[in-house]
Design a protein around this motif. Sequence first.
Motif, mmCIF file in Angstrom:
data_model
loop_
_atom_site.group_PDB
_atom_site.id
_atom_site.type_symbol
_atom_site.label_atom_id
_atom_site.label_comp_id
_atom_site.label_asym_id
_atom_site.label_seq_id
_atom_site.Cartn_x
_atom_site.Cartn_y
_atom_site.Cartn_z
ATOM 1 N N ASP A 267 0.968 -1.438 -0.095
ATOM 2 C CA ASP A 267 -0.079 0.191 -0.271
ATOM 3 C C ASP A 267 0.912 1.430 0.119
ATOM 4 O O ASP A 267 0.548 2.436 -0.753
ATOM 5 C CB ASP A 267 -0.966 0.005 1.071
ATOM 6 C CG ASP A 267 -1.471 -1.253 1.102
ATOM 7 O OD1 ASP A 267 -2.552 -1.714 0.204
ATOM 8 O OD2 ASP A 267 -2.291 -1.871 1.577
ATOM 9 N N SER A 268 1.900 1.182 0.578
ATOM 10 C CA SER A 268 3.063 2.753 1.070
ATOM 11 C C SER A 268 3.454 2.673 -0.852
ATOM 12 O O SER A 268 3.860 4.213 -0.802
ATOM 13 C CB SER A 268 4.026 2.644 1.923
ATOM 14 O OG SER A 268 4.756 1.242 1.870
ATOM 15 N N LEU A 269 3.699 1.912 -1.587
ATOM 16 C CA LEU A 269 4.121 1.884 -2.791
ATOM 17 C C LEU A 269 3.530 3.055 -3.849
ATOM 18 O O LEU A 269 3.291 3.596 -4.533
ATOM 19 C CB LEU A 269 4.156 1.206 -4.126
ATOM 20 C CG LEU A 269 5.167 0.008 -3.441
ATOM 21 C CD1 LEU A 269 5.100 -2.176 -4.429
ATOM 22 C CD2 LEU A 269 6.629 0.085 -3.657
ATOM 23 N N GLU A 270 1.639 2.581 -3.319
ATOM 24 C CA GLU A 270 0.830 3.927 -4.168
ATOM 25 C C GLU A 270 0.839 5.232 -3.888
ATOM 26 O O GLU A 270 0.461 5.719 -4.114
ATOM 27 C CB GLU A 270 -0.606 2.706 -4.331
ATOM 28 C CG GLU A 270 -0.968 1.705 -4.844
ATOM 29 C CD GLU A 270 -0.728 1.717 -5.743
ATOM 30 O OE1 GLU A 270 -0.991 2.345 -6.910
ATOM 31 O OE2 GLU A 270 -0.163 0.606 -6.610
ATOM 32 N N ARG A 271 0.925 5.228 -2.362
ATOM 33 C CA ARG A 271 1.065 6.520 -2.058
ATOM 34 C C ARG A 271 1.995 6.698 -1.727
ATOM 35 O O ARG A 271 2.611 7.972 -1.746
ATOM 36 C CB ARG A 271 0.738 5.984 -0.777
ATOM 37 C CG ARG A 271 -0.396 5.825 0.032
ATOM 38 C CD ARG A 271 -1.472 6.153 0.702
ATOM 39 N NE ARG A 271 -0.031 5.024 2.216
ATOM 40 C CZ ARG A 271 -0.258 4.107 2.863
ATOM 41 N NH1 ARG A 271 -2.155 2.990 2.588
ATOM 42 N NH2 ARG A 271 0.498 3.440 3.682
ATOM 43 N N ALA B 277 -1.458 -14.483 -3.819
ATOM 44 C CA ALA B 277 -1.871 -13.412 -5.190
ATOM 45 C C ALA B 277 -2.231 -12.154 -5.418
ATOM 46 O O ALA B 277 -2.011 -11.948 -6.759
ATOM 47 C CB ALA B 277 -2.945 -15.316 -5.823
ATOM 48 N N ASN B 278 -3.183 -12.265 -4.729
ATOM 49 C CA ASN B 278 -3.718 -10.686 -5.185
ATOM 50 C C ASN B 278 -2.541 -9.191 -5.221
ATOM 51 O O ASN B 278 -2.805 -8.559 -5.753
ATOM 52 C CB ASN B 278 -5.055 -10.406 -4.298
ATOM 53 C CG ASN B 278 -6.075 -11.279 -4.883
ATOM 54 O OD1 ASN B 278 -6.619 -11.572 -6.077
ATOM 55 N ND2 ASN B 278 -6.999 -10.901 -3.932
ATOM 56 N N GLU C 290 2.719 -6.429 -9.673
ATOM 57 C CA GLU C 290 3.373 -6.612 -10.969
ATOM 58 C C GLU C 290 3.148 -5.633 -11.563
ATOM 59 O O GLU C 290 3.102 -4.992 -12.617
ATOM 60 C CB GLU C 290 2.553 -7.958 -12.056
ATOM 61 C CG GLU C 290 3.162 -9.366 -10.998
ATOM 62 C CD GLU C 290 2.367 -10.573 -11.998
ATOM 63 O OE1 GLU C 290 1.542 -10.828 -11.861
ATOM 64 O OE2 GLU C 290 2.878 -11.444 -12.624
ATOM 65 N N THR C 291 1.617 -5.222 -11.363
ATOM 66 C CA THR C 291 0.944 -3.657 -12.074
ATOM 67 C C THR C 291 1.664 -2.987 -12.036
ATOM 68 O O THR C 291 2.030 -1.730 -12.857
ATOM 69 C CB THR C 291 -0.418 -3.786 -11.853
ATOM 70 O OG1 THR C 291 -0.616 -5.027 -12.189
ATOM 71 C CG2 THR C 291 -1.617 -3.138 -12.082
ATOM 72 N N GLY D 114 7.796 0.731 -14.033
ATOM 73 C CA GLY D 114 9.421 0.727 -14.140
ATOM 74 C C GLY D 114 10.365 0.019 -13.103
ATOM 75 O O GLY D 114 11.347 -0.209 -13.688
ATOM 76 N N ALA D 115 9.612 -0.311 -11.973
ATOM 77 C CA ALA D 115 10.263 -0.549 -10.951
ATOM 78 C C ALA D 115 11.439 -1.656 -11.330
ATOM 79 O O ALA D 115 9.984 -2.701 -11.510
ATOM 80 C CB ALA D 115 9.760 -0.329 -9.214
ATOM 81 N N LYS D 116 12.023 -2.176 -10.139
ATOM 82 C CA LYS D 116 12.849 -3.253 -10.861
ATOM 83 C C LYS D 116 12.324 -4.343 -9.573
ATOM 84 O O LYS D 116 12.444 -4.061 -8.347
ATOM 85 C CB LYS D 116 14.073 -3.758 -9.911
ATOM 86 C CG LYS D 116 13.786 -3.042 -11.376
ATOM 87 C CD LYS D 116 16.006 -3.594 -12.779
ATOM 88 C CE LYS D 116 16.114 -2.684 -13.308
ATOM 89 N NZ LYS D 116 17.495 -2.992 -13.915
#
Length: 103
Positions: free
Chosen positions: A30-34, A50-51, A57-58, A64-66
């Motif tokens: 969740d912190s990635l989106e923010r 899985a979710n 992945e999305t 373009g993050a690794k």
Amino acid sequence: MQLKSNTPIGKIDCYINFAVRAGKVLWGIDSLERAKRIPFVILFDETLGANSFKQLETYCSKTGAKALGLPKDYLNNLLKRSNVKVLSLTDESLAGAILKVCE
């Protein structure tokens, strides 16, 4: 990208601990989106659901993050915390060092 069996784990442990102590990490999906900036590398546990994996992945395809897959409970044991599935490094030099070791 998956962690190879011949990768020197000790160096990766040090780099992750340095990043955590320096406060150069994002905890969880969740912190990635923010986040205001894109992390340089995203470390995830193979027990990631899985979710959450689809969400990761999305995010990686969009930005373009690794991403680097780690063995089961690797982050939990290293950081001595429970339920750590995703850890993102925002420090370019530490992330580059981890990716260099993994190649």
